[in-house]
Design an enzyme around this catalytic site. Structure first.
Site, PDB file in Angstrom:
ATOM      1  N   ARG A   1     -44.062  10.016  21.181  1.00  0.00           N
ATOM      2  CA  ARG A   1     -43.817   9.308  19.651  1.00  0.00           C
ATOM      3  C   ARG A   1     -44.989   8.548  20.268  1.00  0.00           C
ATOM      4  NH1 ARG A   1     -39.235   6.722  21.331  1.00  0.00           N
ATOM      5  NH2 ARG A   1     -37.715   7.951  20.103  1.00  0.00           N
TER       6      ARG A   1
ATOM      7  N   HIS B   1     -45.138  17.163  20.588  1.00  0.00           N
ATOM      8  CA  HIS B   1     -45.035  17.946  21.626  1.00  0.00           C
ATOM      9  C   HIS B   1     -45.379  19.313  22.653  1.00  0.00           C
ATOM     10  CE1 HIS B   1     -40.501  16.997  19.232  1.00  0.00           C
ATOM     11  NE2 HIS B   1     -41.583  17.990  17.981  1.00  0.00           N
TER      12      HIS B   1
ATOM     13  N   GLU C   1     -41.376  24.429  16.740  1.00  0.00           N
ATOM     14  CA  GLU C   1     -40.400  24.056  16.703  1.00  0.00           C
ATOM     15  C   GLU C   1     -40.951  24.379  15.278  1.00  0.00           C
ATOM     16  OE1 GLU C   1     -39.698  20.327  16.968  1.00  0.00           O
ATOM     17  OE2 GLU C   1     -40.463  19.716  15.068  1.00  0.00           O
TER      18      GLU C   1
ATOM     19  N   HIS D   1     -46.722  15.770  13.769  1.00  0.00           N
ATOM     20  CA  HIS D   1     -45.669  15.661  12.632  1.00  0.00           C
ATOM     21  C   HIS D   1     -44.172  14.462  12.617  1.00  0.00           C
ATOM     22  CE1 HIS D   1     -43.412  17.212  16.908  1.00  0.00           C
ATOM     23  NE2 HIS D   1     -42.439  17.544  15.976  1.00  0.00           N
TER      24      HIS D   1
HETATM   25 ZN    ZN Z   1     -40.386  17.631  16.508  1.00  0.00          ZN
END
Ligand code: ZN
Length: 312
Positions: free
Chosen positions: A192, A97, A115, A172
């Protein structure tokens, strides 16, 4: 002012989802491809809606926009956090991200996405993908271009009760069989990097290689710096798991009566096991609630349950 507003979640269906969110958390959601329960969300991709009290039917973004007093008058153009439960029945794609600066410039003013995960359940010898092994940006780009995924990605061992911080720029992925509660910035921007060559409706899902190469941090933070091992999850009390510039996340175990004080304008509360009360409101595993400014200063809990709570 009401101290507790129960929220009705939004569910997303994904190629890697399953049935556990319905069967283990009691959500009345059909399908065998339920990937995510967005329990506390004001994000336009999937909003939670007040399910109780005088604000019943209001979306969380409407409450934020029209009743800022519920949040202690906090500033900001959007509700800042998003709390999800994720059931990975299969591996999720390897992803990364952006941070606020990159997302703001390249993604129409979106927030970046910091996150963290709280591991609710995982297989014996469970692992998550967190970080990579490239020593330089040149090496990172070469390994991506040559598809050396096994060499590139770093796997870390996990157990239920562990918490893992995923900063923007961290490669991740959640792996098959793992169920986490995720607390994140209110953002839906994911790049992605690798999808195991899978197909969705006969086609590969899009990859975002150039953005990924832009935002991946080199070198990765050490695995030890990212994981907080859960320690003793049998004793009652409040255990602070993650403190960052975007959120503070704690686990609360209630056995009888428990209260704790904060200086937060509001608190996100998700019940991950058992049942009990938040003030006078009955809750059980799978319930998500907003504790408003009226209750956030001193939260009173009772029953036999565990919660994950977060605030800004
Ligand atoms: Zn994530």
């Amino acid at each position: 002012m009401e101290k507790v507003i129960l929220l009705k979640p939004y569910f997303s269906h994904t190629i890697w989802g399953g049935k556990r969110l319905r069967e283990e958390f009691g959500y009345n959601e059909p399908g065998d491809d339920i990937g995510e329960c967005w329990g506390i969300s004001a994000h336009p991709s999937g909003e939670s809606v007040a399910a109780s009290g005088e604000y019943k039917g209001f979306s969380l973004s409407e409450l934020w926009d029209e009743h800022r007093e519920l949040f202690g008058g906090m500033e900001g153009d959007r509700f800042p956090l998003l709390v999800k439960i994720i059931d990975a029945n299969k591996d999720l794609s390897i992803q990364v991200h952006p941070d606020d600066a990159y997302a703001s410039e390249h993604e129409n003013g979106s927030l970046g996405k910091k996150e963290c995960w709280y591991v609710l359940d995982c297989p014996e010898e469970g692992e998550l993908v967190a970080g990579h092994n490239a020593g330089s940006r040149d090496e990172l780009v070469r390994m991506i271009d040559e598809g050396e995924w096994d060499k590139l990605i770093r796997r870390v061992k996990i157990k239920p009760g562990d918490a893992i911080q995923i900063d923007p720029g961290t490669v991740h992925a959640i792996t098959a069989g793992v169920c986490v509660l995720e607390t994140q910035q209110s953002s839906d921007i994911t790049y992605r990097l690798y999808d195991y060559g899978r197909l969705e409706n006969g086609k590969p899902r899009p990859l975002h290689l150039s953005q990924s190469k832009d935002v991946i941090a080199v070198p990765s933070a050490s695995a030890e710096d990212m994981i907080v091992h859960g320690g003793d999850i049998s004793s009652a009390g409040v255990a602070k798991l993650i403190v960052s510039d975007k959120y503070t996340v704690s686990r609360v175990k209630v056995s009888g009566n428990l209260s704790f004080e904060t200086d937060a304008g509001f608190i996100n509360a998700s019940v991950i096991s058992g049942e009990g009360r938040i003030f006078d409101t009955g809750v059980r595993k799978g319930c998500h609630a907003l504790i408003t400014a009226e209750g956030a200063g001193k939260v009173e809990l009772s029953g036999d349950m565990e919660l994950i709570v977060s605030w800004v």
